[in-house]
Motif scaffolding. Structure first.
Motif, short mmCIF file in Angstrom:
data_model
loop_
_atom_site.label_atom_id
_atom_site.label_comp_id
_atom_site.label_asym_id
_atom_site.label_seq_id
_atom_site.Cartn_x
_atom_site.Cartn_y
_atom_site.Cartn_z
N PRO A 117 -15.73 109.52 54.07
CA PRO A 117 -17.19 109.59 54.12
C PRO A 117 -17.69 110.06 55.49
O PRO A 117 -17.05 109.82 56.52
N ALA A 122 -22.19 106.86 55.33
CA ALA A 122 -21.61 105.53 55.51
C ALA A 122 -21.61 105.20 57.01
O ALA A 122 -20.61 105.40 57.70
N TRP A 125 -18.67 103.44 58.76
CA TRP A 125 -17.33 104.02 58.73
C TRP A 125 -16.86 104.30 60.16
O TRP A 125 -17.62 104.75 61.01
N ARG A 191 -19.01 106.52 49.99
CA ARG A 191 -18.81 105.14 50.42
C ARG A 191 -17.69 104.48 49.61
O ARG A 191 -16.91 103.69 50.15
N ASP A 195 -14.32 102.85 51.10
CA ASP A 195 -13.87 101.47 50.86
C ASP A 195 -12.41 101.44 50.40
O ASP A 195 -11.63 100.59 50.83
#
Length: 379
Positions: A117, A122, A125, A191, A195
């Protein structure tokens, strides 16, 4: 079976014919036109081989064209520090017992070159998570944004590079799993991938793989699918892999579709089914695009938004990588370029000193070519 669309193939005759004083402009025009194709389709094929120039002259033209593509991309908003990396020639490795090899989908330089991302989508991040491993890889440590290959020898088998729309695959998986990602699909998908990568990195001491696997990036939880990252379909599980992942051993005997040859291919078929709901055979029919290459052709693709592989390549096939890279994938220019890449376009160029545009204006959401679903060595 799908082949390279006509709009992604470029005739190069004008680069070597007509008045010499116009060829420089033609190079720039061709490079600029190809940039749109690379972001719309994910790749472009330059039919240099049909010019019958010979290997040395074709190589020079390919390198010059790669530099013009770099300049055209920077003019459209790619990071100014992006440079052309000319890697060593690579001969095709064919596993013992096979006459050709098939490369499974991958990003080049997968230890440090995979889709993540943007901080625009995000903010939490960490750019440090864009490197999965720092040892054991077989390419340079540079972050490969665009992947080019010059075909100096097509070899004995097929000379086919395969491409897979990674953005489309991600979107399709989210739909199949019924994951609600709201109105801004690209940001939410980014996103979600972030994750998954974060969990894979956190679990690295457990699974021990230096590359993010296909299954891990798509959210599979089993250590087996994190620890095995496949490349050659004909490869066999090593003794260490069999010891560490005994559950994978019986899966090497028969795959989910019953058609795959090679232990790695059969394992990958099971992994693809677990991750996408499609067997490898059905996945190929949905996503695989075949890009046949002639002697001395140049293929150029987006290394992060696309996966690529190789179909039935012979041991005499030799490729020469021409990648557009940055040494460290960080900074406002890179984040803007990455957010735009998730939307299949490029950011508008911002003059030095201008304030950054908000994400929607900077990335051009809804640009033509946007669809919802449509390492290692290079292929």
């Amino acid at each position: 079976m799908k082949f390279t669309p006509a709009q992604a193939q470029f005739d190069c005759t004008a680069l070597v014919s007509g008045p010499r004083d116009r060829r420089e402009q033609r190079l720039d025009d061709l490079a600029a036109a190809s940039v749109d194709a690379i972001h719309r389709f994910g790749f472009a094929v330059f039919r240099i081989g049909r010019l019958r120039l010979g290997v040395e002259e074709s190589r020079r033209l390919s390198t010059t064209l790669a530099e013009r593509i770099r300049a055209a991309l920077i003019a459209r908003g790619a990071p100014a520090q992006m440079r052309l990396e000319v890697d060593r020639p690579q001969q095709t490795h064919v596993p013992e017992g096979f006459s050709t090899r098939t490369l499974l989908p991958h990003h080049d330089g997968q230890h440090c070159s995979y889709l993540t991302p943007s901080l625009q989508d995000a903010p939490d991040w960490d750019p440090a998570w864009r490197e999965f491993g720092d040892s054991g890889y077989t390419t340079t440590p540079a972050h490969k944004m665009y992947q080019g290959i010059f075909l100096s020898d097509v070899g004995e088998g097929l000379s086919v590079t395969t491409y897979y729309d990674w953005l489309g695959v991600i979107d399709d998986v989210l739909d199949r799993r019924g994951i609600d990602i709201g109105d801004d699909r690209q940001a939410a998908a980014a996103r979600w991938i972030g994750d998954n990568l974060r969990r894979a990195l956190k679990r690295q001491p457990e699974h021990g793989c230096a590359y993010p696997s296909f299954g891990a990036m798509l959210g599979l939880e089993e250590p087996l699918w994190h620890g095995l990252s496949f490349h050659h379909g004909e490869a066999v599980m090593t003794k260490e892999e069999r010891r560490r992942y005994p559950a994978g051993v019986p899966l090497t005997r028969r795959c989910a579709c019953g058609e795959c040859e090679g232990e790695a291919a059969r394992l990958f078929c099971h992994q693809v089914l677990m991750a996408t709901g499609l067997t490898w055979d059905r996945f190929r029919r949905r996503w695989e695009v075949l890009a046949p290459g002639e002697h001395c052709d140049l293929l150029f693709g987006h290394n992060l938004t696309m996966l690529h592989g190789g179909l039935a390549g012979g041991p005499g096939r030799i490729i020469e990588p021409l990648c557009l890279v940055v040494d460290t994938p960080v900074g406002p220019e890179y984040e803007r370029w990455l957010a735009a890449s998730w939307r299949r376009t490029l950011p508008e160029r911002i003059d030095a000193g201008s304030p950054p545009l908000p994400p929607r204006e900077a990335t051009g959401i809804g640009a033509p070519g946007t669809t919802r679903s449509g390492s290692r060595c290079v292929s």
